[in-house]
Design a protein around this motif. Structure first.
Motif, PDB file in Angstrom:
ATOM      1  N   PRO A  56      44.592  45.272  59.778  1.00 20.10           N
ATOM      2  CA  PRO A  56      43.806  46.037  58.803  1.00 20.10           C
ATOM      3  C   PRO A  56      42.534  45.275  58.408  1.00 20.10           C
ATOM      4  O   PRO A  56      42.494  44.047  58.463  1.00 20.10           O
ATOM      5  N   ARG A  57      41.511  46.003  58.005  1.00 17.92           N
ATOM      6  CA  ARG A  57      40.293  45.350  57.508  1.00 17.92           C
ATOM      7  C   ARG A  57      40.666  44.466  56.328  1.00 17.92           C
ATOM      8  O   ARG A  57      41.464  44.851  55.485  1.00 17.92           O
ATOM      9  N   LEU A  58      40.077  43.285  56.272  1.00 15.39           N
ATOM     10  CA  LEU A  58      40.310  42.334  55.188  1.00 15.39           C
ATOM     11  C   LEU A  58      38.985  42.134  54.473  1.00 15.39           C
ATOM     12  O   LEU A  58      38.028  41.622  55.057  1.00 15.39           O
ATOM     13  N   VAL A  59      38.929  42.575  53.208  1.00 12.18           N
ATOM     14  CA  VAL A  59      37.686  42.599  52.455  1.00 12.18           C
ATOM     15  C   VAL A  59      37.828  41.793  51.172  1.00 12.18           C
ATOM     16  O   VAL A  59      38.799  41.964  50.427  1.00 12.18           O
ATOM     17  N   LEU A  60      36.874  40.917  50.913  1.00 12.16           N
ATOM     18  CA  LEU A  60      36.769  40.249  49.614  1.00 12.16           C
ATOM     19  C   LEU A  60      35.899  41.145  48.748  1.00 12.16           C
ATOM     20  O   LEU A  60      34.832  41.587  49.173  1.00 12.16           O
ATOM     21  N   GLN A 109      32.621  30.998  46.214  1.00  4.92           N
ATOM     22  CA  GLN A 109      33.840  30.184  46.301  1.00  4.92           C
ATOM     23  C   GLN A 109      34.856  30.838  47.221  1.00  4.92           C
ATOM     24  O   GLN A 109      35.513  30.165  48.022  1.00  4.92           O
ATOM     25  N   ALA A 110      35.010  32.145  47.098  1.00  5.69           N
ATOM     26  CA  ALA A 110      35.998  32.870  47.901  1.00  5.69           C
ATOM     27  C   ALA A 110      35.658  32.807  49.385  1.00  5.69           C
ATOM     28  O   ALA A 110      36.529  32.523  50.211  1.00  5.69           O
ATOM     29  N   VAL A 111      34.408  33.061  49.723  1.00  5.98           N
ATOM     30  CA  VAL A 111      34.015  33.013  51.140  1.00  5.98           C
ATOM     31  C   VAL A 111      34.244  31.613  51.691  1.00  5.98           C
ATOM     32  O   VAL A 111      34.775  31.450  52.793  1.00  5.98           O
ATOM     33  N   ALA A 112      33.894  30.588  50.937  1.00  9.74           N
ATOM     34  CA  ALA A 112      34.116  29.208  51.393  1.00  9.74           C
ATOM     35  C   ALA A 112      35.606  28.945  51.602  1.00  9.74           C
ATOM     36  O   ALA A 112      36.005  28.351  52.621  1.00  9.74           O
ATOM     37  N   TYR A 169      38.149  31.174  52.157  1.00  5.84           N
ATOM     38  CA  TYR A 169      38.736  31.963  53.243  1.00  5.84           C
ATOM     39  C   TYR A 169      38.204  31.558  54.615  1.00  5.84           C
ATOM     40  O   TYR A 169      38.909  31.692  55.609  1.00  5.84           O
ATOM     41  N   THR A 170      36.980  31.037  54.676  1.00  2.30           N
ATOM     42  CA  THR A 170      36.440  30.613  55.973  1.00  2.30           C
ATOM     43  C   THR A 170      36.734  29.131  56.225  1.00  2.30           C
ATOM     44  O   THR A 170      37.406  28.792  57.198  1.00  2.30           O
ATOM     45  N   ASP A 171      36.272  28.250  55.353  1.00  8.96           N
ATOM     46  CA  ASP A 171      36.415  26.811  55.585  1.00  8.96           C
ATOM     47  C   ASP A 171      37.865  26.335  55.472  1.00  8.96           C
ATOM     48  O   ASP A 171      38.303  25.487  56.244  1.00  8.96           O
ATOM     49  N   THR A 172      38.615  26.863  54.512  1.00  9.04           N
ATOM     50  CA  THR A 172      39.971  26.380  54.269  1.00  9.04           C
ATOM     51  C   THR A 172      41.005  27.129  55.096  1.00  9.04           C
ATOM     52  O   THR A 172      41.880  26.512  55.703  1.00  9.04           O
ATOM     53  N   LEU A 173      40.919  28.457  55.124  1.00  7.96           N
ATOM     54  CA  LEU A 173      41.938  29.234  55.848  1.00  7.96           C
ATOM     55  C   LEU A 173      41.545  29.588  57.275  1.00  7.96           C
ATOM     56  O   LEU A 173      42.384  30.029  58.046  1.00  7.96           O
TER      57      LEU A 173
END
Length: 125
Positions: free
Chosen positions: A50-54, A20-23, A25-29
């Motif tokens: 800075p590196r952005l890590v889920l 859900q998070a990857v979807a 941060y990629t599809d929505t944001l």
């Protein structure tokens, strides 16, 4: 910044459901995945800074936004009105129904699927 030379190197966003998070941060944001070699525990997103890590967590966040103290991610956008409309149409969980005013420019907030707060702001010139 004190005498330690400290600087932010990594921003880790704890999420309870990596798919859900990857979807979101990629599809929505609009972020892209830089590396998913640590998936499902870590997924790094492309970020100019800075590196952005889920990072996988056990449960969603319960932020008391905007009253309670919390760390937020603020995304600078060129057209905050268009982003508000786009995210409203996408079904994202908006934390404001309309644009909010601040000394640095209009903004609104959205929650990611784990309850983390993201503010989108159009900085004034």
């Amino acid at each position: 910044m004190g005498g330690t030379g400290s600087k932010i190197a990594v921003i880790s966003v704890n999420v309870h459901d990596m798919d859900q998070a990857v979807a979101f941060y990629t599809d929505t944001l609009g972020f892209a995945v830089r590396s998913d070699r640590g998936a499902p525990y870590f997924v790094e997103l492309v970020n100019d800074g800075p590196r952005l890590v889920l990072q996988l967590a056990e449960r969603p966040a319960k932020a008391d936004y905007p009253s309670g103290a919390c760390i937020m991610i603020n995304l600078g956008v060129a057209d905050v009105r268009a982003e508000l409309s786009r995210l409203r149409e996408s079904g994202a969980e908006l934390l404001h129904d309309s644009l909010q005013e601040s000394p640095v420019g209009p903004y609104f907030a959205v929650a990611d699927p784990s309850g983390n707060v993201i503010e989108l702001i159009q900085f004034s010139e």
